[in-house]
Design an enzyme around this catalytic site. Structure first.
Site, PDB file in Angstrom:
ATOM      1  N   ARG A  33      33.765  35.877  50.371  1.00  0.00           N
ATOM      2  CA  ARG A  33      33.090  37.147  50.134  1.00  0.00           C
ATOM      3  C   ARG A  33      32.865  37.819  51.483  1.00  0.00           C
ATOM      4  O   ARG A  33      32.892  37.169  52.528  1.00  0.00           O
ATOM      5  CB  ARG A  33      31.736  36.928  49.431  1.00  0.00           C
TER       6      ARG A  33
ATOM      7  N   LYS B 203      26.265  32.928  48.228  1.00  0.00           N
ATOM      8  CA  LYS B 203      25.594  33.463  47.053  1.00  0.00           C
ATOM      9  C   LYS B 203      24.892  32.334  46.297  1.00  0.00           C
ATOM     10  O   LYS B 203      25.472  31.285  46.053  1.00  0.00           O
ATOM     11  CB  LYS B 203      26.616  34.145  46.132  1.00  0.00           C
TER      12      LYS B 203
ATOM     13  N   ARG C  44      39.922  38.012  47.647  1.00  0.00           N
ATOM     14  CA  ARG C  44      39.316  36.800  47.079  1.00  0.00           C
ATOM     15  C   ARG C  44      39.900  36.523  45.689  1.00  0.00           C
ATOM     16  O   ARG C  44      40.237  35.378  45.370  1.00  0.00           O
ATOM     17  CB  ARG C  44      37.796  36.982  47.003  1.00  0.00           C
TER      18      ARG C  44
ATOM     19  N   HIS D  73      31.563  29.085  42.397  1.00  0.00           N
ATOM     20  CA  HIS D  73      31.069  29.547  41.102  1.00  0.00           C
ATOM     21  C   HIS D  73      30.177  28.492  40.463  1.00  0.00           C
ATOM     22  O   HIS D  73      30.512  27.306  40.452  1.00  0.00           O
ATOM     23  CB  HIS D  73      32.242  29.833  40.153  1.00  0.00           C
TER      24      HIS D  73
ATOM     25  N   TYR E  19      40.467  33.976  35.778  1.00  0.00           N
ATOM     26  CA  TYR E  19      41.729  34.070  36.513  1.00  0.00           C
ATOM     27  C   TYR E  19      42.922  33.597  35.680  1.00  0.00           C
ATOM     28  O   TYR E  19      44.061  33.924  36.006  1.00  0.00           O
ATOM     29  CB  TYR E  19      41.638  33.287  37.824  1.00  0.00           C
TER      30      TYR E  19
END
Length: 350
Positions: free
Chosen positions: A207, A232, A300, A323, A332
């Site tokens: 990110r 994150k 990304r 994630h 994806y």
């Protein structure tokens, strides 16, 4: 046509201006000196100068606040909410987003006491402020999250936020570039720093904030790993780095000798800015003659999709991207061409 109100954004007194999302209106507004777009608040805003305050017919008390450069007073319950967020170690960006959302919400009801606000008021706010001003679905969800947390934690009043009509989440697919397009972007710059930054974003699926928060000590070249700290969700993770990217990083470090951050601005020890990084990408797209509205996050997405197409297990990709849920990573599979290419259209049999 235009509706305006004073806000505090990034510690500054600003005027938020709401109007229909029409190209001609946006073009007119962008020509005003100091006009800026807030991606967080999803609104255009201006500096709270006396001229603008008069132009948009905002009460004179706001003029005095701006002239004296005094901060807009924060309600005690809002200050308590900020303290609670900080004590729970919410990120600075989340604290700012939730604080501004609550400030707007409480200001909407003027002098009405927070304990008197009901579910009917929430529905009214949703219709008369969010929907009427055609604010985005993501902003609406942010507002709902802030209101729910505020009333359940600080006010200890559990409101039925389901009565605020949350927008249905749009089921959008991630934007993915081909490997040829990625290569063209990464090799577009002759500047080593620019090339290294963009290459590292794609090579490790980073990110924007993760790239800019890197320090030289986060590179473990002996083990071929990149340590990504407090990403994150305040989670650490590692990503593999190949010998090719290690060599690029070594050449960059030797040439630039960063003091604190891996990528620094013009001043030593100063973190490279987000805006400058975005400009680096824009220049690369122009040089590569790619006309798509590519953002850094596209790199990304492309990293994850290319890993999947090369046979990497989805569970590993989830860990590499950081994630929390596998469902986030599974998206994806919908843009990977690996399985789609094996499907034969019935059209071919006609």
């Amino acid at each position: 046509m235009f509706k305006a109100q004073t806000i505090t954004h990034k510690g500054q007194s600003r005027i938020a201006v709401y109007f229909e999302n029409k190209p001609e209106l946006t073009s007119r507004f962008k020509q005003l000196p100091g006009a800026k777009w807030s991606a967080t608040l999803k609104v255009w805003h201006l500096p709270a100068t006396a001229a603008y305050l008069k132009q948009f017919k905002i009460i004179t008390e706001a003029v005095n606040i701006h002239q004296k450069k005094e901060p807009i007073p924060i309600k005690p319950e809002l200050a308590q909410f900020i303290d609670w967020l900080k004590s729970r170690r919410y990120s600075n960006s989340t604290v700012k987003t939730y604080t501004e959302a609550l400030r707007i919400f409480l200001s909407f009801f003027g002098e009405k006491k927070t304990e008197e606000i009901t579910n009917t008021d929430l529905i009214y706010f949703n219709n008369q402020y969010i929907l009427k001003n055609k604010l985005s679905a993501s902003y609406q969800n942010q507002m709902v999250n802030a209101i729910k947390l505020f009333f359940s934690i600080v006010q200890q009043k559990q409101l039925d936020v389901s009565k605020i009509h949350r927008p249905k989440r749009a089921k959008t697919l991630p934007n993915v570039l081909s490997k040829e397009e990625v290569k063209a972007i990464l090799t577009a710059h002759n500047n080593m720093k620019h090339q290294t930054m963009l290459s590292l974003v794609y090579a490790c699926g980073l990110r924007r904030s993760e790239l800019l928060n890197l320090m030289p000590i986060h590179i473990d070249s002996n083990r071929g790993l990149l340590l990504i700290k407090q990403a994150k969700g305040k989670k650490d993770r590692v990503a593999p780095i190949s010998e090719k990217i290690v060599n690029l990083l070594r050449a960059y470090y030797k040439a630039y000798q960063p003091k604190k951050w891996l990528f620094e601005g013009q001043l030593a020890g100063q973190k490279y800015s987000e805006k400058s990084l975005e400009n680096v990408l824009k220049q690369a797209l122009k040089k590569a003659k790619i006309n798509k509205p590519v953002s850094l996050h596209w790199l990304r997405h492309s990293y994850a999709t290319h890993l999947l197409e090369s046979g990497t297990d989805l569970r590993f990709i989830q860990e590499l991207l950081g994630h929390s849920s596998s469902r986030t990573t599974e998206i994806y599979t919908h843009v990977s061409t690996k399985s789609l290419q094996n499907i034969k259209s019935p059209f071919d049999d006609l």
